[in-house]
Design a protein around this motif. Structure first.
Motif, PDB file in Angstrom:
ATOM      1  N   ALA A  56       0.837  -1.206   0.000  1.00  0.00           N
ATOM      2  CA  ALA A  56       0.000   0.000   0.000  1.00  0.00           C
ATOM      3  C   ALA A  56       0.870   1.254   0.000  1.00  0.00           C
ATOM      4  O   ALA A  56       0.677   2.165  -0.810  1.00  0.00           O
ATOM      5  N   LEU A  57       1.853   1.268   0.881  1.00  0.00           N
ATOM      6  CA  LEU A  57       2.703   2.456   0.989  1.00  0.00           C
ATOM      7  C   LEU A  57       3.565   2.636  -0.257  1.00  0.00           C
ATOM      8  O   LEU A  57       3.759   3.742  -0.736  1.00  0.00           O
ATOM      9  N   GLN A  58       4.042   1.527  -0.787  1.00  0.00           N
ATOM     10  CA  GLN A  58       4.929   1.610  -1.950  1.00  0.00           C
ATOM     11  C   GLN A  58       4.192   2.016  -3.226  1.00  0.00           C
ATOM     12  O   GLN A  58       4.791   2.521  -4.156  1.00  0.00           O
ATOM     13  N   THR A  59       2.883   1.777  -3.278  1.00  0.00           N
ATOM     14  CA  THR A  59       2.162   2.112  -4.499  1.00  0.00           C
ATOM     15  C   THR A  59       1.432   3.454  -4.401  1.00  0.00           C
ATOM     16  O   THR A  59       0.685   3.815  -5.307  1.00  0.00           O
ATOM     17  N   GLY A  60       1.649   4.173  -3.312  1.00  0.00           N
ATOM     18  CA  GLY A  60       1.163   5.548  -3.282  1.00  0.00           C
ATOM     19  C   GLY A  60       0.020   5.854  -2.343  1.00  0.00           C
ATOM     20  O   GLY A  60      -0.501   6.965  -2.351  1.00  0.00           O
ATOM     21  N   TRP A  61      -0.388   4.873  -1.528  1.00  0.00           N
ATOM     22  CA  TRP A  61      -1.439   5.161  -0.560  1.00  0.00           C
ATOM     23  C   TRP A  61      -0.823   5.589   0.767  1.00  0.00           C
ATOM     24  O   TRP A  61       0.302   5.190   1.089  1.00  0.00           O
ATOM     25  N   ASN A  62      -1.585   6.379   1.516  1.00  0.00           N
ATOM     26  CA  ASN A  62      -1.084   6.852   2.798  1.00  0.00           C
ATOM     27  C   ASN A  62      -1.410   5.903   3.928  1.00  0.00           C
ATOM     28  O   ASN A  62      -0.801   5.955   4.986  1.00  0.00           O
ATOM     29  N   SER A  63      -2.390   5.031   3.714  1.00  0.00           N
ATOM     30  CA  SER A  63      -2.755   4.116   4.790  1.00  0.00           C
ATOM     31  C   SER A  63      -3.272   2.803   4.226  1.00  0.00           C
ATOM     32  O   SER A  63      -3.760   2.741   3.095  1.00  0.00           O
TER      33      SER A  63
END
Lengths: 157, 137
Positions: free
Chosen positions: A79-86
């Motif tokens: 999630a974090l690596q693909t651009g989401w914050n949470s």
């Protein structure tokens, strides 16, 4: 549309493709294409069939799916690596678009692996790109008509 | 070899620009450059692949009507033509060399499962994937 303008819009699309984990506010994309912000969003949609922010979302989900399928990375890291914050936002959008949670999707993919080694990676990956003809929030509303909308404003994607 | 694919064509927005790109930046050779009225038959070749010509054609009358030519120009400019693949021995070296000549890369070399690949576009918008292919003996 003017091919010269399309070529410049393509440059912005290429930049999203190259770094979909980054934030791409309209101003940043408009600068890549050398057009005004107002002109950019309208032209991009006219050229590529969906607004830039939603195109970005399809690319993030495509990448997340590839990582779910090809790696054993924890879902939070994906999630974090693909651009989401949470993790929460990622899981919610993933489910809204794909109808299944990231972990269920991963388990299903791992159960039936396909022989795609002879196809270049990006074309394999593109098969997992969602076709978002409508906004995610709209899709969510349509599919769960009985459910009460959350009181907080849905994240605009 | 007498049988097989001889010419595969690309649509480009400007043949002079395309010629400069494929010859000066990519290192292809000109095979045929023949002007006939407003129509120019222009093909180039990869130096190691003399049996195949890559046509660099402008979507234009009289081959296409004006509306179709406009549509094709738009399709090329928005990068919607089918993908092209260029095989190279050393992707990173080719990337450095081509980038220094001003080739627009849309993805720097990346390694996936032991293979290195990169993406670039020609000035018209045609997308190439450059894949490192170790020669098989």
């Amino acid at each position: 549309m003017d091919p010269e303008l399309l070529r410049r819009l393509l440059r912005a699309k290429d930049r999203i493709d190259a770094a979909s984990h980054e934030a791409w506010p309209v101003g940043r994309l408009a600068r890549v294409s050398h057009v005004s912000e107002a002109h950019f969003a309208r032209s991009f949609k006219q050229a590529f069939g969906l607004p830039p922010h939603r195109y970005l979302l399809t690319r993030r989900l495509e990448r997340a799916k590839a990582l779910l399928r090809d790696t054993t990375m924890p879902i939070l890291d994906i999630a974090l690596q693909t651009g989401w914050n949470s993790l929460g936002t990622f899981g919610r959008v993933f489910r809204d678009v794909n109808g299944t949670s990231p972990s269920d999707w991963r388990a299903h993919e791992h159960a039936g692996r396909h022989d795609l080694e002879r196809v270049p990676h990006c074309f394999v990956s593109a098969a997992y790109r969602p076709g978002l003809t409508s906004a995610v929030s709209e899709k969510r509303r349509r599919e769960r008509p009985a459910k009460k909308e959350p009181s907080h404003k849905p994240e605009v994607l | 070899m007498s049988q097989g694919i001889g010419v595969v064509g690309l649509y480009v927005r400007d043949q002079d620009e395309a010629l400069e790109f494929y010859v000066d930046k990519l290192g292809f050779h000109v095979h045929t450059d023949a002007q006939n009225g407003s129509f120019r038959w222009l093909t180039v070749q990869h130096p190691e692949q003399p049996s195949l010509q890559l046509g660099l054609f402008k979507p234009q009358a009289p081959v296409l009507d004006e509306a179709t030519a406009q549509t094709m120009s738009e399709v090329v400019a928005k990068g919607a033509m089918p993908p092209l693949v260029l095989n190279v021995d050393d992707c990173r070296a080719a990337y450095e060399r081509m980038r220094a000549r001003g080739v627009e890369f849309t993805q720097a070399p990346e390694e996936r499962y032991g293979n290195v690949d990169a993406n670039f576009r020609d000035p018209s918008g045609n997308g190439w994937k450059m894949i490192e292919s170790r020669r098989t003996q």
